[in-house]
Design an enzyme around this catalytic site. Structure first.
Site, mmCIF file in Angstrom:
data_model
loop_
_atom_site.group_PDB
_atom_site.id
_atom_site.type_symbol
_atom_site.label_atom_id
_atom_site.label_comp_id
_atom_site.label_asym_id
_atom_site.label_seq_id
_atom_site.Cartn_x
_atom_site.Cartn_y
_atom_site.Cartn_z
ATOM 1 C CB CYS A 109 36.154 51.222 48.046
ATOM 2 S SG CYS A 109 34.571 51.305 48.924
ATOM 3 C CG HIS A 204 35.456 47.005 46.063
ATOM 4 N ND1 HIS A 204 36.588 46.865 46.827
ATOM 5 C CD2 HIS A 204 34.587 47.736 46.808
ATOM 6 C CE1 HIS A 204 36.429 47.471 47.994
ATOM 7 N NE2 HIS A 204 35.214 48.009 48.008
ATOM 8 C CD GLU A 206 38.876 45.044 44.944
ATOM 9 O OE1 GLU A 206 38.258 45.001 46.025
ATOM 10 O OE2 GLU A 206 38.851 46.036 44.180
#
Length: 236
Positions: A109, A204, A206
């Site tokens: 990001c 994202h 994660e």
């Protein structure tokens, strides 16, 4: 390395306490994803960039606030642009130090955007106003199309859904960066450097793996495995 494991520096996020003091923090999802991939995560504390580049094997630049427009030759577009200049200055120092040592860097990001600007690219400061595209909602999932033959296609497939919580986006890629994926409406979603061990994704990942797995999207664990493979290949 430590105990046979790679050590990855994760850049920290920031905030301001009621006292006015600067606070450093990090969402647990980043370090969890790195640990689950088999490395040891270390959170950066906005100090000693050269020493950390010596100690750590790779760098993960995390998400966060907007990028300073002056870094790509523009003035602030509107009042939606919110920056963290101390963080940007520190992450620039980290990038410089890790790249000087030839070590691998992954951007997520804001991290993806920052790498692009550092290398000479530019940005949409406000994607909604400048392109009429809304990509900022925790509930939103949108389609990404991978470039044939890219690392994204090899790891995740040719088309898939991702999360989308970004206010800004890469406009023009820096010299040396090649497109790896874009959204269905034409926003750059991933890139990789032609020769350096650098890549970035706009979404994202994660938040889309391990205990945060989202059944609407692919498991993003392969991205972190890929990162560690790059780190290992460039560890002396």
């Amino acid at each position: 390395m430590i105990n046979g494991k790679l050590v990855i520096l994760v850049s920290s996020d920031s905030g301001v306490l009621q006292s006015g003091a600067r606070e450093l923090r990090s969402p647990a999802a980043y370090t969890r994803a790195i640990a689950q991939a088999g490395a040891v995560p270390v959170i950066g504390g906005e100090q000693c960039p050269e020493e950390l580049a010596e100690l750590c094997d790779g760098l993960l630049l995390s998400g966060g606030p907007d990028i300073e427009p002056e870094l790509f030759g523009e003035t602030i577009y509107n009042d939606t642009v919110h920056m963290d200049t101390p963080r940007t200055k520190y992450e620039y120092a980290l990038l410089k130090a890790f790249l000087a040592k030839g070590k691998a860097v992954m951007g997520i990001c804001r991290g993806e955007q920052l790498i692009n600007v550092y290398l000479g690219g530019d940005m949409y400061q406000d994607l909604a106003h400048q392109k009429g595209l809304f990509h900022s909602s925790y509930e939103l999932r949108h389609k990404v199309k991978a470039v044939p033959g890219s690392f994204v296609e090899k790891l995740l497939g040719s088309e898939f859904l991702v999360n989308s919580t970004h206010h800004q986006a890469v406009r023009n890629l820096a010299p040396g960066l090649k497109l790896a994926a874009e959204s269905a409406d034409g926003v750059i979603e991933a890139y990789e450097h032609e020769s350096l061990p650098i890549f970035g994704v706009q979404w994202h990942p994660e938040r889309l793996t391990n205990i945060m797995r989202d059944e609407r999207t692919p498991d993003m664990a392969p991205l972190f495995t890929y990162f560690l493979e790059k780190v290992k290949a460039h560890t002396k």
